[in-house]
Design a protein around this motif. Structure first.
Motif, PDB file in Angstrom:
ATOM      1  N   LEU A 177      83.966  28.959  40.572  1.00 57.34           N
ATOM      2  CA  LEU A 177      83.230  28.742  41.818  1.00 57.34           C
ATOM      3  C   LEU A 177      84.119  28.936  43.034  1.00 57.34           C
ATOM      4  O   LEU A 177      83.618  29.161  44.139  1.00 57.34           O
ATOM      5  CB  LEU A 177      82.649  27.324  41.838  1.00 57.34           C
ATOM      6  CG  LEU A 177      81.544  27.012  40.829  1.00 57.34           C
ATOM      7  CD1 LEU A 177      81.248  25.518  40.825  1.00 57.34           C
ATOM      8  CD2 LEU A 177      80.281  27.804  41.147  1.00 57.34           C
ATOM      9  N   ALA A 178      85.426  28.845  42.830  1.00 54.37           N
ATOM     10  CA  ALA A 178      86.374  28.916  43.941  1.00 54.37           C
ATOM     11  C   ALA A 178      86.372  30.293  44.599  1.00 54.37           C
ATOM     12  O   ALA A 178      86.281  31.319  43.928  1.00 54.37           O
ATOM     13  CB  ALA A 178      87.774  28.576  43.443  1.00 54.37           C
ATOM     14  N   THR A 179      86.493  30.303  45.920  1.00 51.72           N
ATOM     15  CA  THR A 179      86.550  31.561  46.669  1.00 51.72           C
ATOM     16  C   THR A 179      87.902  31.752  47.356  1.00 51.72           C
ATOM     17  O   THR A 179      88.081  32.706  48.103  1.00 51.72           O
ATOM     18  CB  THR A 179      85.435  31.607  47.736  1.00 51.72           C
ATOM     19  OG1 THR A 179      85.613  30.517  48.659  1.00 51.72           O
ATOM     20  CG2 THR A 179      84.056  31.492  47.088  1.00 51.72           C
ATOM     21  N   GLY A 180      88.842  30.850  47.094  1.00 53.78           N
ATOM     22  CA  GLY A 180      90.149  30.945  47.721  1.00 53.78           C
ATOM     23  C   GLY A 180      91.071  31.936  47.044  1.00 53.78           C
ATOM     24  O   GLY A 180      90.847  32.339  45.899  1.00 53.78           O
ATOM     25  N   ASP A 181      92.125  32.320  47.749  1.00 55.57           N
ATOM     26  CA  ASP A 181      93.156  33.193  47.183  1.00 55.57           C
ATOM     27  C   ASP A 181      94.042  32.410  46.224  1.00 55.57           C
ATOM     28  O   ASP A 181      94.510  32.944  45.222  1.00 55.57           O
ATOM     29  CB  ASP A 181      94.029  33.770  48.312  1.00 55.57           C
ATOM     30  CG  ASP A 181      93.197  34.476  49.367  1.00 55.57           C
ATOM     31  OD1 ASP A 181      92.605  35.512  49.046  1.00 55.57           O
ATOM     32  OD2 ASP A 181      93.126  33.962  50.501  1.00 55.57           O
ATOM     33  N   TYR A 182      94.282  31.136  46.563  1.00 60.88           N
ATOM     34  CA  TYR A 182      95.081  30.241  45.738  1.00 60.88           C
ATOM     35  C   TYR A 182      94.249  29.027  45.366  1.00 60.88           C
ATOM     36  O   TYR A 182      93.272  28.689  46.051  1.00 60.88           O
ATOM     37  CB  TYR A 182      96.344  29.784  46.473  1.00 60.88           C
ATOM     38  CG  TYR A 182      97.527  30.692  46.277  1.00 60.88           C
ATOM     39  CD1 TYR A 182      98.592  30.326  45.459  1.00 60.88           C
ATOM     40  CD2 TYR A 182      97.581  31.940  46.887  1.00 60.88           C
ATOM     41  CE1 TYR A 182      99.678  31.166  45.264  1.00 60.88           C
ATOM     42  CE2 TYR A 182      98.663  32.785  46.701  1.00 60.88           C
ATOM     43  CZ  TYR A 182      99.712  32.394  45.884  1.00 60.88           C
ATOM     44  OH  TYR A 182     100.779  33.228  45.688  1.00 60.88           O
ATOM     45  N   LEU A 183      94.643  28.369  44.288  1.00 63.43           N
ATOM     46  CA  LEU A 183      93.986  27.127  43.916  1.00 63.43           C
ATOM     47  C   LEU A 183      95.024  26.087  43.518  1.00 63.43           C
ATOM     48  O   LEU A 183      96.132  26.413  43.122  1.00 63.43           O
ATOM     49  CB  LEU A 183      92.975  27.354  42.781  1.00 63.43           C
ATOM     50  CG  LEU A 183      93.469  27.891  41.420  1.00 63.43           C
ATOM     51  CD1 LEU A 183      94.105  26.808  40.560  1.00 63.43           C
ATOM     52  CD2 LEU A 183      92.305  28.505  40.655  1.00 63.43           C
TER      53      LEU A 183
END
Length: 232
Positions: free
Chosen positions: A78-84
């Motif tokens: 679900l994440a849309t970030g470059d990093y998590l």
């Protein structure tokens, strides 16, 4: 750069609202989102999450409890970030220290950063818990000729694409050992930064047991036996 903070949750109504608020109140050096996956909680967790009204928060509910690894996997997709980075809702880790993990990435010192616990910030944890963590970490260092200090840390920061490519299969706490073993098998050595740690007791909801330590050793050995890994 955008950072996705992944928060797996199972029956954490006592600390959840505070955890969400603290993550969102942090001053980050980049854009941020919080992805919360409710892993089949049976307490008041769902109601707390349904009341969250912030455009930076993404909430998903899983109908049954499948384990931390499964919840993190769902959150990563679900994440849309470059990093998590993973941040549990139990507040054993301080969300305010997440920017400390970002610094080596933003200064091009590292792609993967671990928050390493010193186990000296309080006395709420047990002797056997600390020794178990040290034993599992030592096994990883011996098997992969590495030198990390805290394999089981929750604070693992890396590119979101890399985490997905690791294809973490363990649905429970074994995901911590699997992530680290696969990174080491790829030749990736996490950059470690010191963090604080406020452990809670079994009565307060601590879920990790000695069985998870045994599983972690098995996972490390099985991944090491496969030899060097590659990702696309």
């Amino acid at each position: 750069m955008k950072l996705s903070v992944l928060m797996p949750v199972f029956n954490e109504q006592a600390t959840l609202a505070s955890a969400v608020k603290r993550v969102l109140d942090v001053t980050y050096p980049c854009e941020v989102e919080l992805v919360v996956v409710n892993d089949g909680s049976t307490d008041g967790t769902r109601g707390i999450l349904d009341a969250v009204d912030d455009p930076r928060v993404v909430v998903a509910h899983q109908p049954v409890n499948r384990g931390k690894g499964a919840a993190v996997r769902a959150a990563s997709h679900l994440a849309t970030g470059d990093y998590l980075v993973i941040c549990d809702a139990d507040l054993e880790y301080a969300p305010e220290e997440i920017p400390t993990l970002l610094e080596p990435v933003l200064t091009d010192q590292a792609r993967v950063v671990y928050g390493s616990r010193t186990f000296s910030s309080n006395t709420a944890y047990s002797f056997w818990y600390v020794m178990g963590n040290k034993a599992v970490t030592l096994a990883a260092n011996v098997l992969f000729d590495s030198y990390i200090s805290d394999l089981e840390t929750c604070f693992k920061l890396m590119p979101a694409s890399l985490y997905r490519e690791l294809d973490v299969a363990r649905v429970g706490f074994g995901m911590e050992a699997e992530v680290t073993a696969k990174l080491l098998a790829l030749g990736i050595r996490p950059f470690e930064v010191p963090i604080s740690y406020q452990a809670r007791s079994r009565a307060e909801g601590k879920k990790l047991t000695w069985k998870d330590g045994v599983e972690a050793l098995w996972i490390l050995g099985s991944i090491r036996a496969r030899g060097r890994l590659r990702v696309r």
